[in-house]
Design an enzyme around this catalytic site. Structure first.
Site, PDB file in Angstrom:
ATOM      1  CG  HIS A  69     106.030  52.840  60.421  1.00  0.00           C
ATOM      2  ND1 HIS A  69     105.062  52.129  61.114  1.00  0.00           N
ATOM      3  CD2 HIS A  69     107.128  52.822  61.218  1.00  0.00           C
ATOM      4  CE1 HIS A  69     105.556  51.716  62.267  1.00  0.00           C
ATOM      5  NE2 HIS A  69     106.809  52.125  62.358  1.00  0.00           N
ATOM      6  CG  ASP A 100     101.992  51.470  59.769  1.00  0.00           C
ATOM      7  OD1 ASP A 100     102.677  51.419  58.736  1.00  0.00           O
ATOM      8  OD2 ASP A 100     102.464  51.771  60.871  1.00  0.00           O
ATOM      9  CB  SER A 169     107.402  49.161  64.035  1.00  0.00           C
ATOM     10  OG  SER A 169     107.179  50.293  64.842  1.00  0.00           O
ATOM     11  CB  ILE A 187     105.098  53.673  72.084  1.00  0.00           C
ATOM     12  CG1 ILE A 187     106.270  54.535  71.582  1.00  0.00           C
ATOM     13  CG2 ILE A 187     105.441  52.206  72.002  1.00  0.00           C
ATOM     14  CD1 ILE A 187     107.547  54.357  72.388  1.00  0.00           C
TER      15      ILE A 187
END
Length: 217
Positions: A69, A100, A169, A187
């Site tokens: 992402h 992801d 991330s 989160i």
């Protein structure tokens, strides 16, 4: 008065706790110094501006792992190493449905100096110590610590209270041996990601192994 009443036992107890504290510090420092050189800043140019995240060098030839992402629909991706070296990157493999995750490729002039080591996430236990390294809000190379709070078997995620925030991330969740057991993903909080309340999620390292294996084969 306490010393004279209980003799050396009080001093021994204090000494033991002091040693435990120093030993825990040693773990934090050792893991950070070993792993941080393998952590990079990922910046992706997207339609709305810059998407920033963290990446992990998994191969000295220039293969970098991050969250998909972070680089989704990016027109240009740039990676900055812990030494300040800047490289253009391209996406070479993605797993958007289950993990992801994304693999990026850069072309360094010489082999990179450090890589991460993937652990076995099937061995992760609730309550074990974890360390997270990332670039939250652009504060590059930030170390936080905590524990595994929960294992979400239904969603295949590792939950932790180690502080992760926007920009984290793609960064590693590490065990006390410095092995990556998960990759920071998201989160949970009630205020639209404005604060961290100690509920973070990571993609298990064994999902990373599947992605890497699929690319290599």
């Amino acid at each position: 008065i306490l010393s004279s009443m209980f003799g050396v036992s009080v001093n021994s107890s204090v000494y033991s706790r002091d040693n435990d504290y120093k030993n825990e510090e040693t773990v934090n420092v050792t893991v950070y110094e070993k792993i941080n050189p393998a952590i990079v800043l990922v910046e992706a140019q997207i339609m709305d501006g810059i998407s920033s995240g963290t990446g992990c060098i998994i191969n000295k030839s220039g293969i970098v792992l991050t969250s998909s992402h972070v680089v989704d629909k990016a027109s240009y991706i740039e990676i900055t190493t812990s030494k300040g070296e800047v490289y253009k990157a391209e996406v070479i493999k993605k797993d958007t449905e289950t993990g992801d995750l994304a693999l990026l490729k850069i072309k360094p002039d010489k082999p990179l100096s450090a890589t991460i080591k993937l652990g076995d996430s099937s061995l992760v236990k609730v309550g074990q110590k974890v360390l997270a390294i990332g670039n939250p809000f652009g504060f590059n190379g930030t170390l936080t610590t905590g524990i595994v709070s929960r294992i979400d078997y239904e969603r295949n995620k590792i939950q932790t209270d180690a502080a992760i925030n926007p920009g984290s991330s793609g960064g590693p969740i590490l065990n006390a041996n410095g092995e990556v057991i998960g990759i920071s993903q998201s989160i949970f909080n009630p205020d639209n990601n404005k604060s961290n309340i100690g509920i973070g999620f990571a993609v298990p390292a064994n999902e990373v192994k599947k992605l890497v294996s699929a690319y290599m084969n």
